[in-house]
Enzyme design. Sequence first.
Site, PDB file in Angstrom:
ATOM      1  N   CYS A 196      47.915  51.531  36.878  1.00 19.02           N
ATOM      2  CA  CYS A 196      48.778  50.345  36.932  1.00 19.02           C
ATOM      3  C   CYS A 196      49.615  50.164  35.668  1.00 19.02           C
ATOM      4  O   CYS A 196      50.822  49.956  35.739  1.00 19.02           O
ATOM      5  CB  CYS A 196      47.961  49.091  37.239  1.00 19.02           C
ATOM      6  SG  CYS A 196      46.749  48.625  35.991  1.00 19.02           S
ATOM      7  N   HIS A 198      44.317  44.613  35.739  1.00 15.92           N
ATOM      8  CA  HIS A 198      45.370  45.140  36.609  1.00 15.92           C
ATOM      9  C   HIS A 198      46.672  44.391  36.331  1.00 15.92           C
ATOM     10  O   HIS A 198      46.657  43.194  36.037  1.00 15.92           O
ATOM     11  CB  HIS A 198      44.971  44.978  38.075  1.00 15.92           C
ATOM     12  CG  HIS A 198      45.871  45.702  39.029  1.00 15.92           C
ATOM     13  ND1 HIS A 198      45.954  47.073  39.072  1.00 15.92           N
ATOM     14  CD2 HIS A 198      46.737  45.247  39.965  1.00 15.92           C
ATOM     15  CE1 HIS A 198      46.824  47.427  40.002  1.00 15.92           C
ATOM     16  NE2 HIS A 198      47.321  46.334  40.554  1.00 15.92           N
ATOM     17  N   HIS A 222      53.105  47.799  42.325  1.00 17.73           N
ATOM     18  CA  HIS A 222      52.062  48.206  41.383  1.00 17.73           C
ATOM     19  C   HIS A 222      51.476  49.531  41.837  1.00 17.73           C
ATOM     20  O   HIS A 222      51.698  49.972  42.964  1.00 17.73           O
ATOM     21  CB  HIS A 222      50.974  47.130  41.303  1.00 17.73           C
ATOM     22  CG  HIS A 222      50.307  46.826  42.603  1.00 17.73           C
ATOM     23  ND1 HIS A 222      48.955  46.737  42.746  1.00 17.73           N
ATOM     24  CD2 HIS A 222      50.801  46.591  43.852  1.00 17.73           C
ATOM     25  CE1 HIS A 222      48.639  46.447  44.000  1.00 17.73           C
ATOM     26  NE2 HIS A 222      49.751  46.350  44.692  1.00 17.73           N
TER      27      HIS A 222
END
Length: 161
Positions: free
Chosen positions: A59, A113, A129
């Site tokens: 990510c 994340h 993402h």
Amino acid sequence: MKFLRIFFLLLLLQLQNQASAQTPTPKNDPQVDAIINYAKSFLGVPYRYGGTTPSGFDCSGFINYIFGNFGFDLVRTSYGLAELGTTVKLSDVQPGDLMFFKGSNVHSTAVGHVALVVEVTPDAIKFIHSANTGVRIDNFKTSQYYIQRYIKTKRLDYGTP
């Protein structure tokens, strides 16, 4: 006379409604649009732990790669990225903002994340993402997985007015 006042009041309200309906949606900063379009060109690229190239991204590697193409030198980790920029309320999210989430452990309090907001409508906050299935776009408002892991949103300074 009373009829005339009501008529003019209704006319004024109608004109205001028409004016607000014709008000154009604010445009994104051109650099934000360019960043988002570039990010979308990597849809489908596989996920790779620690990945920082188009052969596979994690990510934060994805975010770094995208922003690096536009001259930004960002920190490498999602929790480091979460310290940059200005915190914005979820109700004020705009395309170009970064959303931060817990990792797979919903009970954690740590950022694990990061995702880039690409579209905001009344029904959606869409973000791009790199997740376990690769680079993809998800809708925050319809994803129980991300809703329960949401931590914060940050806005970076793109250096344009």
